[in-house]
Design a protein around this motif. Structure first.
Motif, mmCIF file in Angstrom:
data_model
loop_
_atom_site.group_PDB
_atom_site.id
_atom_site.type_symbol
_atom_site.label_atom_id
_atom_site.label_comp_id
_atom_site.label_asym_id
_atom_site.label_seq_id
_atom_site.Cartn_x
_atom_site.Cartn_y
_atom_site.Cartn_z
ATOM 1 N N ALA A 38 0.758 -1.161 0.000
ATOM 2 C CA ALA A 38 0.000 0.000 0.000
ATOM 3 C C ALA A 38 0.730 1.118 0.000
ATOM 4 O O ALA A 38 1.138 1.288 0.496
ATOM 5 N N SER B 273 1.371 2.943 -1.614
ATOM 6 C CA SER B 273 0.870 2.728 -1.373
ATOM 7 C C SER B 273 1.005 2.425 -0.974
ATOM 8 O O SER B 273 1.322 1.510 -1.690
ATOM 9 N N ALA C 270 -2.069 1.945 5.455
ATOM 10 C CA ALA C 270 -2.419 3.121 4.651
ATOM 11 C C ALA C 270 -1.930 4.413 5.287
ATOM 12 O O ALA C 270 -1.839 5.447 4.605
ATOM 13 N N PHE D 36 -7.421 -1.650 2.730
ATOM 14 C CA PHE D 36 -6.428 -0.589 2.542
ATOM 15 C C PHE D 36 -7.119 0.725 2.185
ATOM 16 O O PHE D 36 -6.767 1.787 2.715
ATOM 17 N N GLN E 99 -7.277 4.416 4.141
ATOM 18 C CA GLN E 99 -7.091 5.754 3.581
ATOM 19 C C GLN E 99 -8.245 6.680 3.976
ATOM 20 O O GLN E 99 -8.031 7.862 4.253
#
Length: 593
Positions: free
Chosen positions: A29, A32, A94, A292, A296
């Motif tokens: 991630a 990322s 994240a 993930f 975010q």
């Protein structure tokens, strides 16, 4: 999220297309990468075709996949609880992207000491501002990096007439900022956008450097140790970065955080997918990438609620230390235990799984797993070409080696570029970022639903071209149509999210088993170019706001067309040899039902 894979010694031979590739490595991630990253999250077998091809089990050795399918369950209570557990560190992975807010651009202008300004937080739009600063075609209405030269210096904050300045321009000596919730304010980075954007580039570089480190720890000490160490490093270096005294220190710990902590996603992904049966691996992979995206969204909400950037970083990273408890909560990966010949521990885990799923594992199967056959020693054929010889001797393989890295560059470039540029859509940068990340989740699951129905090529090419059309259209939509701009922007992210989920699977299906791992790794590594350059695209908006969107669109069109040059792999056998890979798309490559 993307590109980061750990070399799992427990991985078995690659299966046929539509079955879950027995590749349990995962992206980071992003990140990322990381990532996101990414595309690796699409790795998995398709159960519908698995049933068609498994054949007579008596003709095959009993392995872990056989035990999952036929005895202890492909996705029972144990796997569900395990997925819920590893979703927490996936969400935390994240948080390494918080530079999007902690190093966010801030509106700024020259400080005018002739008008009595002495600090960085003076009134940003005083009535006299256009007397001292040239007008400009931007959101502020005046230049950010230039001012008029002074003739007299007896103005004040309340009264600063135009006669105090000439019409000659000069660069700023100091700056006034619209707000102070970014390190741009603390470290006085006005008019140094390229330097500010370096934080995102170093974040992506770190997800590349982490590969050998995470792989060594995972293969040597186990998946559980790798997960705990990665999350602790993520938290530790993140917290230290919150106390940065200058920008070089901030950048250094940004790089260290991803270099030693970006293995969090891949380690978690392995735990989630290694013990899930073939029928559910694609769905599990999509769930991991969705977690993930959820991370975010959570990061955007925390940044919105706690806007001082140092406190925001602390709020995100301090809770990560709870993952230390996972060393005692999580069971070690059975595949890793078997590969390390830790049979007693593997047996204990298998029995726990069977009890949790209310199933039983037969003595025959347990004995087969605890006493694996000796690997067959293959006599090297002197005429067998090495990888480089095979690539240049086979026109088909050469074309694929030149094509797949372009897909990966495009995917990471557009995916991360859209996330990063979302903060500049309007004044509501937090909401825009949250929506841009949330739209990924339906994109991931849409790909899962259609990959086995319409095929790999239509899914990938359609995703690229749809995203490209939205990005190019966005560049030419007037700024006053803010709602329309946001909807089109989100649809562009939806399209590239579909690609992100599908790319790993399709790439792995194009290459033969003997070269698959190396060529997959090559495509992924070259794809880092996209994630490394994506953080620099907001700077190009100083020349024209549509430049990043047009670049995303052009890359999407190129990759969408290139996908059409490759064969469809749905319903075909996963190629084991170069000849089988070259035959993809021909009738003989189809699975006979």
């Amino acid at each position: 999220m993307e590109g980061e894979r750990e070399n799992s010694k427990a991985d078995g031979p690659a299966p046929e297309n539509g079955d879950a590739p027995n590749i349990t490595e995962a992206p980071s991630a992003h990140s990322s990468a990381d990532e996101p990253s990414a595309p690796e999250a699409a790795a998995g077998r398709k159960g519908s075709q698995f049933e068609q091809r498994k054949g007579s089990v008596s003709d095959k050795p009993i392995d872990l996949d056989y035990v999952l399918v036929n005895e202890i369950g492909q996705f029972g209570r144990y796997q569900m609880f395990n997925l819920l557990l590893v979703s927490v560190p996936i969400i935390m992975s994240a948080f390494m992207s918080e530079y999007i807010f902690s190093a966010a651009a801030i509106p700024h202008r020259c400080r005018i000491p002739e008008c009595g300004e002495t600090t960085k937080l003076e009134t940003f739009h005083p009535e006299w501002v256009l007397h001292a600063i040239p007008p400009a075609d931007n959101n502020n209405g005046f230049a950010s990096c230039a001012r008029y030269t002074s003739v007299f210096n007896n103005g004040s904050l309340d009264y600063c007439p135009a006669y105090l300045f000439s019409n000659n321009e000069q660069e700023c000596d100091n700056f006034v900022y619209a707000r102070d919730n970014s390190c741009v304010y603390d470290f006085d980075l006005g008019c140094q956008d390229w330097l500010r954007a370096l934080a995102g580039t170093l974040n992506s570089v770190g997800t590349l450097l982490v590969l050998p480190i995470a792989g060594y720890i995972s293969d040597t000490f186990g998946r559980r140790v790798a997960l705990v160490i990665s999350v602790v490093n993520l938290a530790l270096f993140g917290i230290i970065r919150a106390f940065s005294v200058n920008y070089p220190m901030y950048l250094a710990f940004q790089l260290l955080q991803t270099t030693f902590g970006a293995g969090t996603f891949s380690s978690s992904y392995i735990f989630a997918t290694e013990f899930v049966g073939p029928k559910y691996r694609v769905l599990t992979s999509a769930t991991c990438t969705s977690m993930f995206a959820t991370g975010q969204v959570i990061m955007g909400l925390v940044a919105w609620a706690i806007q001082p950037w140092r406190y925001m970083i602390l709020a995100l990273h301090i809770p990560c230390f709870i993952i230390i408890a996972y060393y005692w909560i999580l069971q070690e990966s059975v595949r890793w235990l078997l590969s390390q010949k830790k049979f007693d521990q593997a047996k204990d885990v298998l029995q726990r799984v069977a009890r949790r799923n209310r199933k039983q594992i037969s003595e025959k199967s347990m004995h087969a797993l605890m006493n694996p056959p000796e690997p067959v020693k293959v006599v090297e054929d002197g005429d067998e070409p090495n990888l480089f010889q095979a690539i240049f001797r086979s026109g088909v393989l050469l074309r694929r080696v030149c094509t797949t890295p372009i897909w990966w560059i495009t995917t990471t470039f557009v995916y991360y570029g859209l996330s990063i540029n979302a903060t500049s859509l309007s004044d509501s940068m937090y909401l825009n970022y949250i929506l841009t990340c949330a739209i990924e989740i339906p994109g991931f699951y849409t790909a899962v639903l259609i990959l086995d129905r319409i095929g790999r090529k239509p899914t990938l090419s359609g995703g690229y071209l749809f995203s490209a059309a939205c990005n190019i259209a966005f560049a030419f939509i007037p700024s006053d149509l803010s709602t329309l701009r946001l909807v089109v922007y989100l649809m562009g992210k939806f399209g590239i999210s579909m690609v992100f989920t599908s790319l790993y699977l399709y790439t792995s299906e194009l290459y033969p088993t003997q070269y698959r791992h190396r060529l997959l790794a090559f495509s992924s590594m070259v794809g880092r170019i996209g994630s490394i350059t994506a953080p620099l695209t907001p700077v190009l908006m100083d020349y024209w706001e549509g430049i990043p969107s047009v670049m995303f669109g052009a890359m999407g069109i190129l990759s969408g067309i290139l996908v059409l040059t490759q064969p469809e792999t749905l319903g075909t056998k996963m190629p084991d040899t170069l000849a089988e890979a070259e035959a993809l798309g021909k009738p003989e490559s189809k699975i006979k039902t």
